[in-house]
Design an enzyme around this catalytic site. Structure first.
Site, mmCIF file in Angstrom:
data_model
loop_
_atom_site.group_PDB
_atom_site.id
_atom_site.type_symbol
_atom_site.label_atom_id
_atom_site.label_comp_id
_atom_site.label_asym_id
_atom_site.label_seq_id
_atom_site.Cartn_x
_atom_site.Cartn_y
_atom_site.Cartn_z
ATOM 1 N N ASP A 415 0.820 -1.206 0.000
ATOM 2 C CA ASP A 415 0.000 0.000 0.000
ATOM 3 C C ASP A 415 0.857 1.262 0.000
ATOM 4 O OD1 ASP A 415 -2.596 1.427 0.461
ATOM 5 O OD2 ASP A 415 -1.598 1.964 2.336
ATOM 6 N N GLU A 468 1.360 -0.466 -5.132
ATOM 7 C CA GLU A 468 0.424 0.612 -5.416
ATOM 8 C C GLU A 468 1.260 1.893 -5.426
ATOM 9 O OE1 GLU A 468 -3.299 3.205 -3.691
ATOM 10 O OE2 GLU A 468 -1.766 2.349 -2.405
#
Length: 741
Positions: A415, A468
């Site tokens: 993330d 990401e």
């Protein structure tokens, strides 16, 4: 045989030690508590047990009572010979009697070589050495506790096994490594505990174990004793299947799920489904829909439901919201048995400020940077790891290895990588500190990510590491040896933003923004991309994907089907957030289950059928996935027809027979006798028309034959020698597969 020295000996002055014990701050408990030689022929046993009425010790000749020191909770006994581990304490309390081992009679059980690697920043299996572990030590079963807190003045273990009294189980400090440890016999699984830490200023704070395998569900904040149980080993067949499905040339279609809101039990106080219920319900559904992978939003324990798991406190603890540690193992094993790839979101970029968490863990900024310009995240009000500290690197590296190795997870989706890479991320001038070269790159974070990826792929090359990363950082999926970050895949945020912007426009104006659908091909091979339509696109007032589509109700559904089909044909792996296949009218709400009742309506059911059909076509059509990472797999037929908002291209597999022609038309017009150039002569079969009546379309027939076949003609078009003539339905995407020459 143990002999007891006369109890009439003069009492030594232990006032200084007693004050430290009573205050709950004892830096070196083993120097005083336990059995210690007094002279050549005399030993003294010292036991401090708050609240005890009396303490005796079992000797061969029977129990012998220790003498209370003054009026304190310190008990003493003089002996002429040492004790063995068979000699247990008999402790009388007002309402119970306990028989225990003296914890201060046990030696250290730490691995010095492992501690060296931990301090070096390279200990892959730090979770096997730190935290709470059930072991047999010196012939006695119990739990070894160890925690890194180099700047603490004193640490005690508190829990329901000692009535949360910080004056009973003081830990032993190892200055060279900064580790505190203690072995406590006779503890049981599911008992709760914390570390009570006295900092250098004398302040006391109770912290959860950073390496705990289980934690209480909020509002509880304690760690829970949990044996590290081994996952069932993958079979040779499962290993081969995993290597195949995670390869860069494989079809990868990911279903992203928030476990707390995929389904709820409304008739049972809207409770969550358990891991076991999800294994029996979610996994078959994902398989039936044709997805190759299931991605879970963070399942490391987190206090605040509204964070969706992106502010974790227990990085090593599968969330107890959905069941036990063993239940989670069951869920992962079911995925493996079904041949379904399992990915989880991993959050190494920041951690929350909850008082029982990592912030100022030992009274200092241990896990985070002390300077808020580096250690505090202004967007999320969270703290940023100090990636320059070797022990923090060991902590994060070990956590990544833990999920992959202990649970056989297929991979990690990392993330917010951009927030880790840039020192000035979301900061204004003057709010950040440059690196040693004067740049904005976070060198420690770069090294940490590179090491994690290198070590994870080195442990098992068949996994997937996914970034990401929302910027144009070069070489995210390049190998570390080639100056890359070492990820296997990267989310294509540019494609997602551009294509959603385009699709949200009225078809009347799309012709002026044609490039938003074509620009992604200018960089499509710069990384190994995944095309994400994730949870981020259906929250915070953005609405659902269906609500973004323009036009009346029918046109909204037509747009969405055409868009999904365009996505599945575009180079790059695929990701859809749960509910995307239901065409929810409202944006996602983590407090509710998905709107499954929508499937009662033909329009919503058609979207689900479309996604299922797309997954089947995608996974069985090599032209759609084999050459995602190379220009050899794609060729524009016509990327310039802005006036009609029409895009056409060809996809190629590794073998010459694998050819698919794709046409997306994104206005409500219908065009008959439309000529499209094609790369090869022969017969093409219409294998997908999102305007089919079965898919809630208008039913415009692409070709006149019932077999949906069209023969090429020797009429040059779009730069090709051969062409086909077809009808173009409104707001639709077509797939035409070459079947014969």
């Amino acid at each position: 045989m143990n002999s007891v020295v006369s109890a009439n000996k003069p009492v030594r002055d232990y006032s200084e030690q007693l004050n430290a014990l009573q205050s709950g701050c004892y830096a070196d408990p083993f120097s005083f508590l336990g059995l210690h030689p007094i002279s050549a022929n005399e030993y003294e046993l010292r036991v401090y047990l708050p609240g005890a009425d009396s303490v005796s010790i079992e000797l061969k000749k029977g129990p012998v009572k220790l003498k209370r020191y003054l009026t304190s909770d310190l008990f003493l006994l003089s002996l002429t010979t040492p004790l063995s581990h068979d000699n247990k304490l008999i402790i009388e309390y007002s309402k119970q009697k306990q028989i225990k081992h003296d914890v201060y009679r046990f030696g250290c059980h730490l691995d010095e070589q492992a501690l060296y690697l931990f301090n070096e920043g390279t200990l892959e299996h730090a979770y096997q050495h730190l935290g709470a572990h059930f072991i047999t030590h010196e012939g006695v079963e119990g739990v070894r506790f160890s925690v890194w807190a180099p700047n603490a003045k004193s640490i005690s273990i508190i829990g329901d096994f000692n009535c949360w009294n910080r004056c009973e189980h003081f830990m032993r400090f190892h200055p060279a490594s900064g580790i505190w440890e203690l072995f406590i016999p006779q503890l049981q699984p599911n008992q709760c505990y914390k570390y009570s830490i006295v900092d250098g200023y004398g302040h006391v704070q109770d912290k959860a174990d950073p390496f705990a395998f289980k934690m209480q569900q909020a509002p509880g904040t304690a760690s829970v004793l949990q044996p590290l149980k081994k996952h069932k080993a993958l079979t040779d067949t499962q290993r081969l299947e995993r290597a195949k499905r995670n390869h860069v040339s494989a079809p990868v279609s990911i279903y992203e799920v928030h476990l707390g809101s995929w389904k709820r039990r409304p008739t049972e106080n809207n409770r969550y489904l358990t891991y076991r219920e999800l294994a029996d319900d979610l996994i078959p559904y994902v398989k039936d829909m044709g997805f190759t992978h299931l991605q879970l939003m963070p399942i490391s324990e987190y206090p605040f439901d509204g964070s969706w798991g992106y502010q974790p406190v227990g990085l090593f603890s599968p969330s107890s919201r959905f069941g036990s540690f063993e239940d989670f193992i069951y869920f992962t094993e079911r995925c493996h048995d079904e041949g379904l790839g399992l990915l989880i979101d991993w959050v190494p970029g920041h951690f929350p400020s909850d008082p029982h968490g990592l912030h100022k863990f030992d009274g200092t900024h241990l896990y985070e940077h002390a300077d808020t310009r580096q250690g505090f995240h202004p967007d999320w009000n969270t703290y940023i790891y100090n990636y320059d500290r070797p022990e923090v690197k060991s902590f994060l590296l070990a956590n990544a290895i833990y999920w992959l190795e202990e649970f056989k997870i297929d991979g990690l989706r990392v993330d917010a990588v951009a927030s880790m890479l840039y020192l000035d991320y979301s900061r204004k001038n003057g709010e950040w500190i440059a690196n040693k070269y004067g740049g904005r790159e976070n060198l420690g974070a770069i090294d940490c990510l590179q090491q994690v990826n290198t070590r994870c792929y080195g442990t098992d090359s068949s996994i997937m590491m996914i970034a990401e990363e929302s910027t144009a950082w070069p070489g995210v999926t390049n190998t570390v040896d080639n100056n890359g970050l070492g990820f296997g895949f990267k989310w294509n945020m540019g494609w997602m933003n551009d294509s959603l912007n385009y699709m949200s426009r009225d078809p009347l104006y799309r012709q002026h923004h044609h490039h938003e659908m074509t620009f992604s091909m200018a960089y499509a091979y710069s990384e190994n991309y995944i095309l994400p339509l994730s949870h981020d696109e259906v929250v915070h007032g953005k609405g659902s994907l269906l609500s973004k589509m323009p036009g009346d109700d029918w046109q909204q559904f037509a747009n969405l089907k055409a868009y999904y089909a365009f996505m599945y044909a575009h180079p790059g792996k695929k990701l859809l957030f749960m509910g995307s296949e239901l065409a929810s009218r409202h944006e996602w709400d983590h407090n509710k289950g998905l709107e499954w009742h929508l499937l009662e309506h033909e329009s919503h059911s058609a979207i689900q059928k479309t996604v299922k059909q797309l997954n089947k076509l995608y996974t069985t059509t090599p032209a759609l996935y084999e050459c995602d990472h190379t220009p050899a797999g794609f060729q524009w037929i016509d990327c310039n027809n802005a006036a009609q908002s029409l895009f056409s291209f060809a996809r190629f597999g590794k073998e010459s027979k694998e050819l698919l022609v794709v046409i997306s038309h994104l206005t409500p017009q219908v065009y008959h006798q439309y000529t499209v150039g094609v790369p090869k002569s022969g017969v093409y079969e219409v294998v997908l028309n999102t305007d089919d009546e079965e898919l809630y379309g208008s039913g415009v027939k692409v070709v006149g034959t019932t077999q949906q076949l069209v023969q090429t003609q020797s009429t040059p078009s779009h730069g090709f020698e051969q062409s086909i003539v077809i009808s173009i339905p409104p707001l639709a995407t077509l797939y035409l597969r070459w079947i014969t020459g």
